[in-house]
Design a protein around this motif. Sequence first.
Motif, PDB file in Angstrom:
ATOM      1  N   GLN A   1       1.861   4.648   1.488  1.00  0.00           N
ATOM      2  CA  GLN A   1       1.788   5.595   2.596  1.00  0.00           C
ATOM      3  C   GLN A   1       2.484   6.897   2.201  1.00  0.00           C
ATOM      4  O   GLN A   1       3.331   6.914   1.305  1.00  0.00           O
ATOM      5  CB  GLN A   1       2.459   5.014   3.848  1.00  0.00           C
ATOM      6  CG  GLN A   1       1.563   4.059   4.645  1.00  0.00           C
ATOM      7  CD  GLN A   1       1.683   2.629   4.143  1.00  0.00           C
ATOM      8  OE1 GLN A   1       2.767   2.166   3.841  1.00  0.00           O
ATOM      9  NE2 GLN A   1       0.556   1.926   4.072  1.00  0.00           N
ATOM     10  N   GLU A   2       2.129   7.978   2.883  1.00  0.00           N
ATOM     11  CA  GLU A   2       2.702   9.281   2.545  1.00  0.00           C
ATOM     12  C   GLU A   2       4.218   9.263   2.607  1.00  0.00           C
ATOM     13  O   GLU A   2       4.901   9.824   1.756  1.00  0.00           O
ATOM     14  CB  GLU A   2       2.138  10.363   3.482  1.00  0.00           C
ATOM     15  CG  GLU A   2       0.750  10.846   3.122  1.00  0.00           C
ATOM     16  CD  GLU A   2       0.685  11.434   1.711  1.00  0.00           C
ATOM     17  OE1 GLU A   2       1.596  12.199   1.342  1.00  0.00           O
ATOM     18  OE2 GLU A   2      -0.277  11.109   0.972  1.00  0.00           O
ATOM     19  N   ARG A   3       4.774   8.625   3.636  1.00  0.00           N
ATOM     20  CA  ARG A   3       6.228   8.644   3.788  1.00  0.00           C
ATOM     21  C   ARG A   3       6.933   7.845   2.700  1.00  0.00           C
ATOM     22  O   ARG A   3       8.148   7.937   2.536  1.00  0.00           O
ATOM     23  CB  ARG A   3       6.620   8.110   5.168  1.00  0.00           C
ATOM     24  CG  ARG A   3       6.522   6.599   5.321  1.00  0.00           C
ATOM     25  CD  ARG A   3       6.894   6.169   6.723  1.00  0.00           C
ATOM     26  NE  ARG A   3       6.925   4.702   6.852  1.00  0.00           N
ATOM     27  CZ  ARG A   3       8.029   4.006   7.106  1.00  0.00           C
ATOM     28  NH1 ARG A   3       9.194   4.613   7.253  1.00  0.00           N
ATOM     29  NH2 ARG A   3       7.985   2.686   7.218  1.00  0.00           N
ATOM     30  N   GLU A   4       6.185   7.029   1.943  1.00  0.00           N
ATOM     31  CA  GLU A   4       6.781   6.179   0.914  1.00  0.00           C
ATOM     32  C   GLU A   4       6.782   6.821  -0.470  1.00  0.00           C
ATOM     33  O   GLU A   4       7.427   6.320  -1.390  1.00  0.00           O
ATOM     34  CB  GLU A   4       6.036   4.853   0.849  1.00  0.00           C
ATOM     35  CG  GLU A   4       6.149   4.031   2.128  1.00  0.00           C
ATOM     36  CD  GLU A   4       5.335   2.761   2.084  1.00  0.00           C
ATOM     37  OE1 GLU A   4       5.717   1.796   2.761  1.00  0.00           O
ATOM     38  OE2 GLU A   4       4.311   2.726   1.363  1.00  0.00           O
TER      39      GLU A   4
ATOM     40  N   ARG B   1       0.848  -1.190   0.000  1.00  0.00           N
ATOM     41  CA  ARG B   1       0.000   0.000   0.000  1.00  0.00           C
ATOM     42  C   ARG B   1       0.888   1.246   0.000  1.00  0.00           C
ATOM     43  O   ARG B   1       2.020   1.196   0.430  1.00  0.00           O
ATOM     44  CB  ARG B   1      -0.922   0.015   1.219  1.00  0.00           C
ATOM     45  CG  ARG B   1      -1.942  -1.123   1.235  1.00  0.00           C
ATOM     46  CD  ARG B   1      -2.877  -0.981   2.424  1.00  0.00           C
ATOM     47  NE  ARG B   1      -3.913  -2.009   2.411  1.00  0.00           N
ATOM     48  CZ  ARG B   1      -3.817  -3.173   3.018  1.00  0.00           C
ATOM     49  NH1 ARG B   1      -2.709  -3.457   3.705  1.00  0.00           N
ATOM     50  NH2 ARG B   1      -4.786  -4.056   2.958  1.00  0.00           N
TER      51      ARG B   1
END
Length: 992
Positions: A376-379, A374
């Motif tokens: 995520q913002e940090r990714e 999925r």
Amino acid sequence: MSPRTTTRRHRSALLGVTSLALVAAGLAGGQAEATTTPGAGATVAAPASAAAPGAKAASSGEAAGNYDSRAVSSPALVRRTAEVQKSRGAAAGKLADQIGGDATVSLDPVTGTPRDVTSRLGFLTGPSNRAATDVALDYVRGNLSGFGLTSADLTTLREVRSFTDINDITHVYWTQEIDGIPVFGNGLRAAIDGSGRLITVQGAPVSGVGREVRRSTEPSVSRADALDAAVADVRRDAARAGSTAERVWFMTADGLRPGWVTYTQPSGTEAYQHVIDASSGRTLYRRSTVNFEKDPAAASTSEKRGGKKGKKGKKKLPKGSALVHENYPGASGNNTGGRQHVVNLHELGYLPRRATWMRGPYASVWADLNDDDRVQEREKSKVPPRRKKAKFRLKPFPTAAGQATCSQRYVCTWDPTTPGSWRKNKNQDGVQGLYFTSKFAEWLKAAPFGFTADLGNFERAGGDEVYVNTMDGADTADGLPDGGHVNNANFNTPPDGFSPTMQMYLNVGPAYLAASSTEAFDNIGHEYTHGLSNRLVVDSMGFSTLNSYQAGGMGEGWSDLYSFDYLEKNNLISNDRRVDGELLYDRYLTKNRPFTRTAAIDCKVGDSLAPLCRQLDGEGTGGYTFGDIPGQLTTEVHNAGEVWAQTLWDIREVLGHARTMRLVTAAMTLSPDNPSMLDMRDAIITADKVIFSSANTDRLWKKFAARGFGYFAASIDGSDAEPVEDFSMPPSGTEAPGAILGTVTDTNGDPVAGALVLVAGHSSSTAGSYSDVTGADGTYVIGGVFPGTYPKVVAIADGFGNGVESATVPEGDAAVVDFALRRDWAAASGGASIASFDGVDYSIYGCGPDELIDLSLGTGWGSTTGPTEDPVTAADQVEPKSIVIALPQAVDITTIAVDPGNTCGDPGSSSTADYVLEVGATAEGPWTEAASGTFTEGDRGTLVDIPVTVPPAMSFVRYTMVSPQVPDFAGCPDAFGGCTYMDSSELAVYDD
């Protein structure tokens, strides 16, 4: 029966599940193992399931192998092959005679109908201005006897796909349907050239499918149960991410079965297509849709600083301006493209102007740091803003402890001893991944490839852009990747309309550079090409048929070829045709050392002084040939892929980029299902006939023959792991045909009736099939054979081991080839049976006790290593497992043979090590020890003869697997699949 528990784990070349930081510092001692493919290769590996051998990711991190209940190793299929030859051989021969030239009418042993009808020299019909669909169906309608079909069968065909490719070849696909439910894997495919000439008809449709449906068992397994069964077949406690299930019919050697075709993604590195029996819940078919870059050697990536610094006062660059390189960081010598330069992702069309992260028309790219699949913002990798300097400059790392030496030429991009160090290049890695993937997608859409939406390419407009997971799993061990998320890459190709996933890992030494796989184009190009080949070599339903050992090897070879072709054509590598050993895959990550591949792709056949052309055995030099597959190369798809890649590179050096890549790409769409390398050789020659009017055929044959793929080369099918090479050009066609004839007897000289005799590699000809079935007197005659030496003539009979001989056919005369088959008294097809056994019964998954005596090294008996009441957990001690075989009569036993190899998709350490063999007059004993000892890794995949001296007239044999081939059982729960499962593939009993 309780299904097996497994955890999400990636394959790791170096680490097992030991601490990454310890390995980086050189303090860890374990090494993870590779899955070895037994016997005839991946296609015939029995299914694993979560409760069957093969689903042991908790122990070894390795995925279950492919399985097809229709595999040629099946005894039922061997019998059916003989039946098909008796009933259909004459009609197929007449169809081949009618075609003339170098005709192929290859019969499918399950359906008895042709899997491939074509001619290398001509076309099936003349020019026509009629619709392609009409041309094909009228040809079949006019040759119903040759196709083994009826008019009623044609009414079950439904056209599902039609398109015209870049070569002006129109492809039409029909599925067979009854009551709206399609037959899986069987149907009809046709290819018609621009002049309306029929090139080929393929697909092996089921004759009398309506009658078969009426005979089949009523379905009782629900859609939800089928999905549960599919997931349980590979791992128990996984969510059904991306799950689909549709009703199908599935044709087996024993008749049509109702089924569910499913697609599931039980973990981040596992995705499968199954067919689950809708009446029993049994697995009928399993295919992993994930291809790994290495098995098991890892690569590494290095980076070099590049690009010019912006000048003060310079105008701001537009949004989306980023720094990228074209090859790999630091590329030098005969490599270029290592210096970063500015590109604008918006202007290139690789990223929409409103994008907030790296999601474009060809790829959605994020660093899947926790490997949960999925975003995520940090990714997310940031979109470069409007500013004076382009983003993102790569930040090199100095040498880290325990790592391959970093340098300006081989730049490290992270420090495996420092948690979170990968963050410094996360944005750059994402931009690089988007750039490489998008640019290669556009490259493949254009000539000479033509990999467009019609052919199943990957675009957001079609709902299936590539999901590129950079730095996959980089934060799965407190700021570091765990042992399952390093030194590899993979590509999962689901059916058309579903997005594939490319997972790129960080790499770790000391053999590999501490760098990201995303930074090297050859890694990206290799993985992406798996998607191309799996979308082009498909059945009528659009499902990939690259299932067998040789087909999987070609997948790896194509991926290397397309990657190098791009680099060479774009002047990013130089290749002096007079010099061997310049082009090694994974050059950057391995610092140009042969870890990921054993040799360079440009190694020519013959003696060579090039360091990168030393063969796997350490003694041979020069390029590989077809005969190296059963010779020095292991039955592992990447090894077979090196043979195929070197052969195609030879062709490219003669024909050039445009012609070679046009032919190779087109051939994938013209090949039969589940092709062997010989099938694909023929498809390339067919493509040359269609596209270039056979202008290159002579040169193609010369290059194929030089690599052992000559006219008389032999392979039973794509799962044959023991093909025989030949270096001959084709006969002229003017020679008077001859024959192969003889007698099949047992070792006592008594005739063997009903034996199938076939010429491997020549399943069809102008005389129909190069095969025959022996009569009551054991005699056979194969007529209409071109003169020459056929190195692999095979005799197969129930209750006997196969016989293999060569035959030299004189012009206008006959070669006499007699077979003396060795009676296997333990063979189930000869009347033997299983009286009793210890442990869990995995029969429903295709690896039960009966598979030990099925005359096939590709299937076997899978059991557990530890206590049977806890079959899932890795054992800290071994509980021996015994099996008692009832012979059909009392026998004076002289030899017992065992293949102790791993089966059911299990890794190599699941093979049996210590063993005991006993004989008895009754099923309860008393038992007399016949032999005991220890099998080694070299015994896997072969029947090892064990001479015995025992009392006469014994009716029972007891075989005990005492221990698995685990080198250090104390470390069992962490590293080796043999800690959980213990296998043997075959047992035979002889009296000679």
